[in-house]
Write a protein that holds these residues in place. Structure first.
Motif, PDB file in Angstrom:
ATOM      1  N   PHE A  46     -33.538 -42.823  -9.730  1.00 50.50           N
ATOM      2  CA  PHE A  46     -32.610 -43.697  -8.953  1.00 50.50           C
ATOM      3  C   PHE A  46     -31.076 -43.364  -9.403  1.00 50.50           C
ATOM      4  O   PHE A  46     -30.069 -43.295  -8.582  1.00 50.50           O
ATOM      5  N   GLY A  47     -31.018 -43.253 -10.698  1.00 51.17           N
ATOM      6  CA  GLY A  47     -29.869 -43.075 -11.434  1.00 51.17           C
ATOM      7  C   GLY A  47     -28.999 -41.573 -10.875  1.00 51.17           C
ATOM      8  O   GLY A  47     -27.840 -41.490 -10.943  1.00 51.17           O
ATOM      9  N   ALA A  48     -29.833 -40.667 -10.462  1.00 50.27           N
ATOM     10  CA  ALA A  48     -29.385 -39.458 -10.233  1.00 50.27           C
ATOM     11  C   ALA A  48     -28.525 -39.545  -8.922  1.00 50.27           C
ATOM     12  O   ALA A  48     -27.596 -38.844  -8.771  1.00 50.27           O
ATOM     13  N   MET A  49     -29.039 -40.302  -7.873  1.00 53.43           N
ATOM     14  CA  MET A  49     -28.831 -40.258  -6.710  1.00 53.43           C
ATOM     15  C   MET A  49     -27.589 -41.600  -6.378  1.00 53.43           C
ATOM     16  O   MET A  49     -26.983 -41.648  -5.358  1.00 53.43           O
ATOM     17  N   ASP A  50     -27.564 -42.399  -7.305  1.00 53.94           N
ATOM     18  CA  ASP A  50     -26.685 -43.556  -7.234  1.00 53.94           C
ATOM     19  C   ASP A  50     -25.372 -43.201  -7.534  1.00 53.94           C
ATOM     20  O   ASP A  50     -24.606 -43.478  -8.673  1.00 53.94           O
ATOM     21  N   SER A  51     -24.836 -42.426  -6.751  1.00 56.42           N
ATOM     22  CA  SER A  51     -23.327 -41.741  -6.867  1.00 56.42           C
ATOM     23  C   SER A  51     -22.573 -42.060  -5.364  1.00 56.42           C
ATOM     24  O   SER A  51     -23.099 -41.285  -4.546  1.00 56.42           O
ATOM     25  N   PHE A  52     -21.257 -42.407  -5.690  1.00 55.31           N
ATOM     26  CA  PHE A  52     -20.655 -42.247  -4.389  1.00 55.31           C
ATOM     27  C   PHE A  52     -20.220 -40.897  -3.969  1.00 55.31           C
ATOM     28  O   PHE A  52     -19.953 -40.560  -2.899  1.00 55.31           O
ATOM     29  N   THR A  53     -19.984 -40.146  -4.975  1.00 54.50           N
ATOM     30  CA  THR A  53     -19.560 -38.744  -4.630  1.00 54.50           C
ATOM     31  C   THR A  53     -20.467 -38.197  -4.098  1.00 54.50           C
ATOM     32  O   THR A  53     -20.167 -37.042  -3.267  1.00 54.50           O
ATOM     33  N   PHE A  54     -21.893 -38.468  -4.170  1.00 57.32           N
ATOM     34  CA  PHE A  54     -23.042 -37.494  -3.273  1.00 57.32           C
ATOM     35  C   PHE A  54     -22.843 -37.740  -1.789  1.00 57.32           C
ATOM     36  O   PHE A  54     -23.461 -37.141  -1.162  1.00 57.32           O
ATOM     37  N   LEU A  55     -22.179 -38.758  -1.416  1.00 55.00           N
ATOM     38  CA  LEU A  55     -21.960 -39.193  -0.004  1.00 55.00           C
ATOM     39  C   LEU A  55     -21.280 -37.932   0.698  1.00 55.00           C
ATOM     40  O   LEU A  55     -21.501 -37.783   1.941  1.00 55.00           O
ATOM     41  N   ALA A  56     -20.612 -37.326  -0.278  1.00 52.43           N
ATOM     42  CA  ALA A  56     -19.886 -36.131   0.421  1.00 52.43           C
ATOM     43  C   ALA A  56     -20.762 -35.182   0.980  1.00 52.43           C
ATOM     44  O   ALA A  56     -20.591 -34.296   1.954  1.00 52.43           O
ATOM     45  N   ILE A  57     -21.916 -34.863   0.552  1.00 58.94           N
ATOM     46  CA  ILE A  57     -22.920 -33.839   0.773  1.00 58.94           C
ATOM     47  C   ILE A  57     -23.276 -34.133   2.367  1.00 58.94           C
ATOM     48  O   ILE A  57     -23.039 -33.034   3.089  1.00 58.94           O
ATOM     49  N   PRO A  58     -23.923 -35.265   2.736  1.00 63.45           N
ATOM     50  CA  PRO A  58     -24.426 -35.149   4.016  1.00 63.45           C
ATOM     51  C   PRO A  58     -23.127 -34.886   5.206  1.00 63.45           C
ATOM     52  O   PRO A  58     -23.283 -34.478   6.246  1.00 63.45           O
ATOM     53  N   PHE A  59     -22.088 -35.381   4.654  1.00 57.33           N
ATOM     54  CA  PHE A  59     -20.988 -35.256   5.521  1.00 57.33           C
ATOM     55  C   PHE A  59     -20.446 -33.744   5.803  1.00 57.33           C
ATOM     56  O   PHE A  59     -19.985 -33.467   6.882  1.00 57.33           O
ATOM     57  N   PHE A  60     -20.462 -33.417   4.669  1.00 54.80           N
ATOM     58  CA  PHE A  60     -19.941 -31.750   4.804  1.00 54.80           C
ATOM     59  C   PHE A  60     -20.880 -30.936   5.346  1.00 54.80           C
ATOM     60  O   PHE A  60     -20.604 -30.031   6.292  1.00 54.80           O
ATOM     61  N   ILE A  61     -22.189 -31.183   5.272  1.00 58.46           N
ATOM     62  CA  ILE A  61     -23.170 -30.565   6.073  1.00 58.46           C
ATOM     63  C   ILE A  61     -23.037 -31.025   7.486  1.00 58.46           C
ATOM     64  O   ILE A  61     -23.182 -29.961   8.210  1.00 58.46           O
TER      65      ILE A  61
END
Length: 426
Positions: A46-61
């Protein structure tokens, strides 16, 4: 740690997805540690994925999926051909320049190779290039394109290591231009020997027409980087803006149908899920390695051998080449970050510089014969045999590796743009 690495190698060897192999290896490491509850698996996942920055991944894809329509890729390639097709090197120049333009949109190296290769390889074969030579140029250019932001590798590296993603984006520009210049020079010298003629020089009205046709696609990277560097939005918010702009551009080009949009959403979900599972699995393994002090032990071993930063950087490049080819880049990076990044930090190597070196070598490894995953995308498009394509590709990869070593030992190439933009303070 030997048992942990053996478990990971065994899972990968029998075809288990990398994400689950990383998680299983971490779970075995936890099980072998006395007094450590297995609930650590849930908390680290849970801690690995609980990051606002990671939201960039699906949107850039998703933005890349929406912009990778045939019409957009053809417009960008036509613009590149109008600008550089008449210079000695001809269509080879067009491939390199088109890849730089397209990489600034898609963020995916394999997608770059597929989109540009599907258009350029048939054209090159029609102009006298062998399928192997055309495929080799496309593969080398796609490996260079990984340095052109937005780059998913940089987003993940920055999120995991705490390095500024905006600084990583800016830091990739000059190394990308250096790599592109080296490839263009290599192609120019090679084409002189091969006797392949450049394209006819187009009059300026036709060049401006090509620019107007590609203008909608070319504006996307300008909006992304202008907004990030101007402080208008964060990299995550920039990814959302990129999606909105891609939808607008697709509507203007009349190329995004409901069926295409649905397929883009599905592909985005699948890719994002795979990336996030790999991040979670790598985080479990990273925690085990940190607790067991694996990076400190390796750092002490390297220090005992002597050579310091120079030896460590050369060793890093060698390991990156092998592992990124075996594990398709991003999974290899997530496996190596917990081990190599702490050592780099202890040795006083700036993590911004180290991230760009890692990304540079990843671009080479993704197309390295006979293991690189990207190589097989180009093989399918070119119709060449792997031995024939490798014979043409290896000299290009050698040129790229020389540039990678230069980037590794001349960090000014990495720092100059972020420093000028106020994103790096040393």
């Amino acid at each position: 740690m030997t048992a942990v690495l053996l478990v990971f190698a065994a899972f990968v060897g029998i075809g288990v997805p990398i994400a689950f192999g990383l998680g299983a290896a971490g779970a075995v490491g936890l099980w072998l540690m006395d007094g450590v509850p297995l609930t650590v698996i849930a908390s680290r996942t849970f801690g690995a994925m609980d990051s606002f920055t990671f939201l960039a991944i699906p949107f850039f894809i998703l933005a890349g999926e929406l912009m990778e329509t045939g019409g957009i890729s053809r417009r960008l390639i036509a613009f590149a051909a109008a600008m550089v097709g008449h210079i000695r090197g001809g269509l080879g120049n067009v491939v390199v320049v088109a890849m730089m333009l397209f990489s600034g949109i898609s963020g995916s190296t394999n997608a770059d190779a597929a989109a540009v290769g599907s258009v350029m390889i048939p054209s090159m074969k029609a102009r006298g290039y062998s399928g192997a030579r055309a495929g080799a140029i496309v593969a080398a250019a796609a490996g260079m394109g990984i340095l052109v932001p937005p780059c998913l590798t940089m987003v993940v590296y920055g999120s995991v290591t705490g390095t500024s993603i905006a600084a990583l984006f800016a830091a990739g520009f000059l190394p990308a231009f250096a790599m592109a210049a080296a490839l263009l020079l290599h192609i120019r010298l090679e084409e002189r020997r091969a006797g392949l003629l450049p394209e006819p020089r187009l009059p300026w009205p036709e060049r401006f027409a090509a620019l107007r046709a590609a203008g909608g696609a070319l504006l996307l990277p300008v909006i992304i980087f202008g907004g990030i560097l101007g402080g208008v939005f964060t990299p995550t918010e920039a990814a959302v803006v990129a999606v909105a702009y891609a939808l607008l551009a697709g509507a203007l080009y009349r190329e995004i149908t409901p069926a295409f949009f649905w397929r883009a959403l599905v592909r985005t979900g699948v890719t994002t899920g795979a990336v996030m599972l790999m991040v979670a699995g790598a985080n479990i393994l990273a925690w085990v390695m940190t607790v067991q002090q694996v990076p400190q032990s390796l750092a002490a071993g390297i220090a005992a051998v002597g050579g310091g930063r120079v030896l460590f950087m050369l060793f890093s490049i060698l390991v990156f080449l092998i592992l990124f080819a075996l594990l398709d880049g991003l999974p290899g990076m997530l496996m190596l970050i917990p081990v190599f990044v702490p050592i780099a930090r202890e040795m006083g190597i700036d993590l911004l510089h180290y991230g760009i070196v890692m990304t540079t070598v990843m671009g080479i490894a993704l197309f390295m014969p006979p293991l690189g995953v990207g190589l097989y995308i180009v093989l399918g498009l070119s119709g060449a045999r792997i031995g024939e394509l490798s014979r043409h590709l290896l000299p290009y990869l050698g040129t790229m590796l020389v540039v990678a070593v230069v980037i590794a030992f001349f960090p000014g190439l990495v720092f100059v743009v972020p420093t000028l933009l106020g994103l790096y303070g040393g």
